[in-house]
Structure formats: C-alpha cells, structure tokens
Scaffold this motif. Structure first.
Motif, PDB file in Angstrom:
ATOM      1  N   VAL A 207      22.573  16.591  10.139  1.00 41.87           N
ATOM      2  CA  VAL A 207      23.535  15.738  10.840  1.00 41.87           C
ATOM      3  C   VAL A 207      24.938  15.915  10.256  1.00 41.87           C
ATOM      4  O   VAL A 207      25.917  16.094  10.995  1.00 41.87           O
ATOM      5  N   SER A 208      25.048  15.870   8.941  1.00 36.32           N
ATOM      6  CA  SER A 208      26.367  16.012   8.325  1.00 36.32           C
ATOM      7  C   SER A 208      26.952  17.393   8.588  1.00 36.32           C
ATOM      8  O   SER A 208      28.164  17.536   8.779  1.00 36.32           O
ATOM      9  N   ASP A 209      26.106  18.426   8.651  1.00 31.95           N
ATOM     10  CA  ASP A 209      26.599  19.769   8.961  1.00 31.95           C
ATOM     11  C   ASP A 209      27.181  19.833  10.366  1.00 31.95           C
ATOM     12  O   ASP A 209      28.227  20.463  10.589  1.00 31.95           O
ATOM     13  N   VAL A 210      26.515  19.184  11.331  1.00 33.78           N
ATOM     14  CA  VAL A 210      27.025  19.164  12.705  1.00 33.78           C
ATOM     15  C   VAL A 210      28.373  18.447  12.758  1.00 33.78           C
ATOM     16  O   VAL A 210      29.321  18.902  13.413  1.00 33.78           O
ATOM     17  N   ILE A 211      28.490  17.324  12.056  1.00 32.61           N
ATOM     18  CA  ILE A 211      29.755  16.580  12.045  1.00 32.61           C
ATOM     19  C   ILE A 211      30.873  17.438  11.460  1.00 32.61           C
ATOM     20  O   ILE A 211      31.977  17.493  12.018  1.00 32.61           O
ATOM     21  N   ARG A 212      30.589  18.128  10.386  1.00 31.23           N
ATOM     22  CA  ARG A 212      31.620  18.959   9.765  1.00 31.23           C
ATOM     23  C   ARG A 212      31.974  20.155  10.650  1.00 31.23           C
ATOM     24  O   ARG A 212      33.148  20.521  10.779  1.00 31.23           O
ATOM     25  N   ARG A 213      30.970  20.766  11.259  1.00 31.54           N
ATOM     26  CA  ARG A 213      31.228  21.930  12.112  1.00 31.54           C
ATOM     27  C   ARG A 213      31.999  21.547  13.372  1.00 31.54           C
ATOM     28  O   ARG A 213      32.919  22.248  13.795  1.00 31.54           O
ATOM     29  N   HIS A 214      31.626  20.424  13.969  1.00 31.15           N
ATOM     30  CA  HIS A 214      32.278  20.014  15.213  1.00 31.15           C
ATOM     31  C   HIS A 214      33.662  19.448  14.946  1.00 31.15           C
ATOM     32  O   HIS A 214      34.569  19.573  15.771  1.00 31.15           O
ATOM     33  N   GLY A 215      33.795  18.809  13.781  1.00 32.32           N
ATOM     34  CA  GLY A 215      35.071  18.199  13.411  1.00 32.32           C
ATOM     35  C   GLY A 215      34.938  16.703  13.321  1.00 32.32           C
ATOM     36  O   GLY A 215      34.554  16.051  14.302  1.00 32.32           O
ATOM     37  N   GLN A 216      35.241  16.141  12.145  1.00 37.86           N
ATOM     38  CA  GLN A 216      35.045  14.706  11.941  1.00 37.86           C
ATOM     39  C   GLN A 216      35.872  13.860  12.896  1.00 37.86           C
ATOM     40  O   GLN A 216      35.502  12.727  13.210  1.00 37.86           O
ATOM     41  N   GLY A 217      36.962  14.417  13.408  1.00 41.60           N
ATOM     42  CA  GLY A 217      37.799  13.678  14.348  1.00 41.60           C
ATOM     43  C   GLY A 217      37.311  13.735  15.777  1.00 41.60           C
ATOM     44  O   GLY A 217      37.939  13.156  16.663  1.00 41.60           O
ATOM     45  N   ARG A 218      36.171  14.408  16.010  1.00 42.67           N
ATOM     46  CA  ARG A 218      35.625  14.521  17.363  1.00 42.67           C
ATOM     47  C   ARG A 218      34.189  14.018  17.428  1.00 42.67           C
ATOM     48  O   ARG A 218      33.404  14.419  18.299  1.00 42.67           O
ATOM     49  N   VAL A 219      33.846  13.128  16.507  1.00 41.13           N
ATOM     50  CA  VAL A 219      32.519  12.498  16.477  1.00 41.13           C
ATOM     51  C   VAL A 219      32.718  10.992  16.411  1.00 41.13           C
ATOM     52  O   VAL A 219      33.549  10.505  15.633  1.00 41.13           O
ATOM     53  N   VAL A 220      31.977  10.244  17.231  1.00 41.87           N
ATOM     54  CA  VAL A 220      32.134   8.786  17.274  1.00 41.87           C
ATOM     55  C   VAL A 220      30.777   8.099  17.122  1.00 41.87           C
ATOM     56  O   VAL A 220      29.756   8.591  17.616  1.00 41.87           O
ATOM     57  N   PHE A 221      30.811   6.969  16.448  1.00 40.45           N
ATOM     58  CA  PHE A 221      29.598   6.187  16.212  1.00 40.45           C
ATOM     59  C   PHE A 221      29.151   5.446  17.465  1.00 40.45           C
ATOM     60  O   PHE A 221      29.950   4.837  18.170  1.00 40.45           O
ATOM     61  N   GLY A 222      27.840   5.489  17.705  1.00 39.53           N
ATOM     62  CA  GLY A 222      27.230   4.669  18.750  1.00 39.53           C
ATOM     63  C   GLY A 222      25.819   4.315  18.328  1.00 39.53           C
ATOM     64  O   GLY A 222      25.149   5.092  17.636  1.00 39.53           O
ATOM     65  N   SER A 223      25.348   3.138  18.724  1.00 35.06           N
ATOM     66  CA  SER A 223      24.012   2.704  18.295  1.00 35.06           C
ATOM     67  C   SER A 223      22.956   2.832  19.394  1.00 35.06           C
ATOM     68  O   SER A 223      21.786   3.059  19.115  1.00 35.06           O
ATOM     69  N   ASP A 224      23.341   2.665  20.644  1.00 37.20           N
ATOM     70  CA  ASP A 224      22.426   2.550  21.789  1.00 37.20           C
ATOM     71  C   ASP A 224      21.706   1.204  21.788  1.00 37.20           C
ATOM     72  O   ASP A 224      20.566   1.090  22.229  1.00 37.20           O
ATOM     73  N   TRP A 225      22.398   0.170  21.292  1.00 42.31           N
ATOM     74  CA  TRP A 225      21.842  -1.191  21.381  1.00 42.31           C
ATOM     75  C   TRP A 225      21.585  -1.535  22.850  1.00 42.31           C
ATOM     76  O   TRP A 225      22.367  -1.132  23.718  1.00 42.31           O
ATOM     77  N   PRO A 226      20.494  -2.225  23.190  1.00 39.36           N
ATOM     78  CA  PRO A 226      19.528  -2.905  22.329  1.00 39.36           C
ATOM     79  C   PRO A 226      18.317  -2.061  21.935  1.00 39.36           C
ATOM     80  O   PRO A 226      17.280  -2.605  21.555  1.00 39.36           O
TER      81      PRO A 226
END
Length: 275
Positions: A207-226
């Motif tokens: 997961v961290s590798d994907v975030i770094r490869r894609h760019g930390q400024g182009r990844v956003v948090f989401g939970s899919d609640w509920p």
C-alpha cells in the motif's frame, strides 16, 4: 483536517432496508444515517465527510439529489448522482438545483460502464462545470459488473476527459490489486484508499509503495462507511510508515483543496483507534 471521501448515507426510513440486504456482500458497521455518521465522525476524529448518494435508475435521480443536497454542510459534503437515462442537461440541472458540485458514480449498482461513450460524454459535461467525480472501480457483484468497473477504464476516463477531477475508489481496483498496479497507479486519477472490510487486510508495504509511486498528493482517504469504520481505516493509514506531510495530505489536505474546504472552528473529539 481529516476528510473522509467515502461515506454512504440514506434517509432514515430507507437505511435499514438497504443495509439488511448486505450491499456488496459486506456486514455493515454503522446504520447508514446522517446522525449515525455524525456520531462516528465525532468518535473517530473526522472533521468532514463526503456523503454519497446513488440512484440505480434514472427515475430516482431527482429525489436522491434532493435528499443529499439537504445535508448539513458544516460537516458533510454532498456527492450527488447522475444517470445516462437522463439527458446531460437534465443531470446538470438536477445537480444545480440542489447546489451539488460532486457526484458518485457506481458501475456495479447503476449498470453503466466507466468506458461507455454516454458516460464519457456526461463526464465531459461535468468537467466543464468543475464537478468532482468519485467512482467505484474494481470488482463488482458479478463478472459483468466487474467488467463495467474494471481498473483499465481509469485510464480511459482520464485520457478522454483530462480536465475531469476523477477519484478512483479502492485504489482503482477493489479486490483486484493487479489492476491497481497495472492500470490505476500512475494514471491521471486521484486514488481513494477504502478497501472494505478494512485496509489493514492488505500488505502495508504494498500500500505504501502504491502511494509513493502514484504520488502522495494524488491519494485521498476514504472509509466506505457504513461498511468500514473511519477510525480503523485511519489507524491502518498511520501504520503504513508514511512521512507526516504525506499522511496529512492523504488524510484530508488534498481532498480539502479539491473540494474547496476550510478548517472548521468546531473541535471534534480525537479518539484513539476504535475497533
């Protein structure tokens, strides 16, 4: 500022009926109501939540947007719905009438492929209005639904509608990590982190590798609640070992910029890591 990009809500009288059918085959961890979401946000330290509404059929678009357009905008960002069963003009009018500047698209439940020419035409019109589009990408309820939301379509959308702010849910490949790596990562989309039942089921380094490869400024948090608890998903992100500035961007900074949000004066309780 913590912003959750992915929270489903329904009117109080409808939410129990929807969740009783275990959408996407998942057991809910919340009640799917606005009040229920607000309580969870306060407990888990989430400042703002994007509240998503989806009309499976064109005839429900007007009523769905009327509901979602009426949310409390001090805490919620309304993500409305569109459908190719309506004209482009009708879709835009129903968004405008309810002051909605972002939409959720769901190829699984709505029966429309991300690569369908009519969908691309609609996305072009949304891009011209600077409407943000957040879409389910990856595995669906059957083979046809999975094909409609396949990871390969992320590049189709972003290449054919380059001006669209397109957010691909589930890293751009729910339950299809190969698609995340081969098609979504490095695309022109923003990638959203939800992976119900929980992100902590994935290998942290991947997961961290994907975030770094894609760019930390182009990844956003989401939970899919509920279907997943925001606090648990935030804890999983914090356990990835990202640098503090990257974590700040992912958990709210980038999405706040995209949506034009400003930090609220309200102080939300900061829980630890709820189960």
């Amino acid at each position: 500022m913590i912003v959750d990009a992915h929270c489903h809500v329904w009117p109080d009288r409808i939410a129990p009926q929807v969740l009783a059918h275990r959408p996407a085959g998942l057991d809910p961890v919340g009640d799917g109501t606005l009040d229920g979401l607000r309580r969870v946000m306060d407990e888990d330290g989430v400042d703002m939540a994007c509240t998503l509404a989806i009309a499976n059929e064109a005839r429900h678009v007007a009523r769905t947007n009327e509901f979602i357009g009426g949310v409390d905008r001090d805490r919620f960002v309304p993500f409305g719905t569109v459908h190719t069963g309506l004209s482009v003009e009708e879709n835009l009018s129903l968004l405008d009438a309810n002051g909605i500047r972002a939409v959720k698209f769901h190829p699984n439940f709505q029966g429309m492929s991300l690569a369908d020419p009519a969908v691309i035409d609609l996305f072009r019109a949304l891009a011209e209005r600077s409407v943000v589009v957040l879409a389910h990408v990856g595995e669906g309820s059957d083979a046809a639904a999975s094909a409609r939301g396949a990871s390969e379509h992320v590049r189709t959308v972003t290449e054919q509608v380059p001006d669209l702010t397109f957010v691909a849910c589930h890293f751009g490949g729910y339950h299809t990590w190969a698609g995340v790596l081969s098609a979504a990562t490095g695309s022109g989309a923003y990638l959203e982190t939800s992976w119900p039942p929980s992100l902590d089921g994935l290998e942290p380094k991947e997961v961290s590798d994907v975030i770094r490869r894609h760019g930390q400024g182009r990844v956003v948090f989401g939970s899919d609640w509920p279907m997943a608890r925001p606090g648990r998903e935030l804890a999983a992100l914090r356990d990835l070992g990202l640098e503090e500035d990257a974590l700040t961007q992912v958990t709210g900074g980038t999405l706040a910029d995209l949506l034009g949000l400003t930090p609220s004066e309200r102080k939300t309780p900061r829980a630890g890591s709820p189960a």
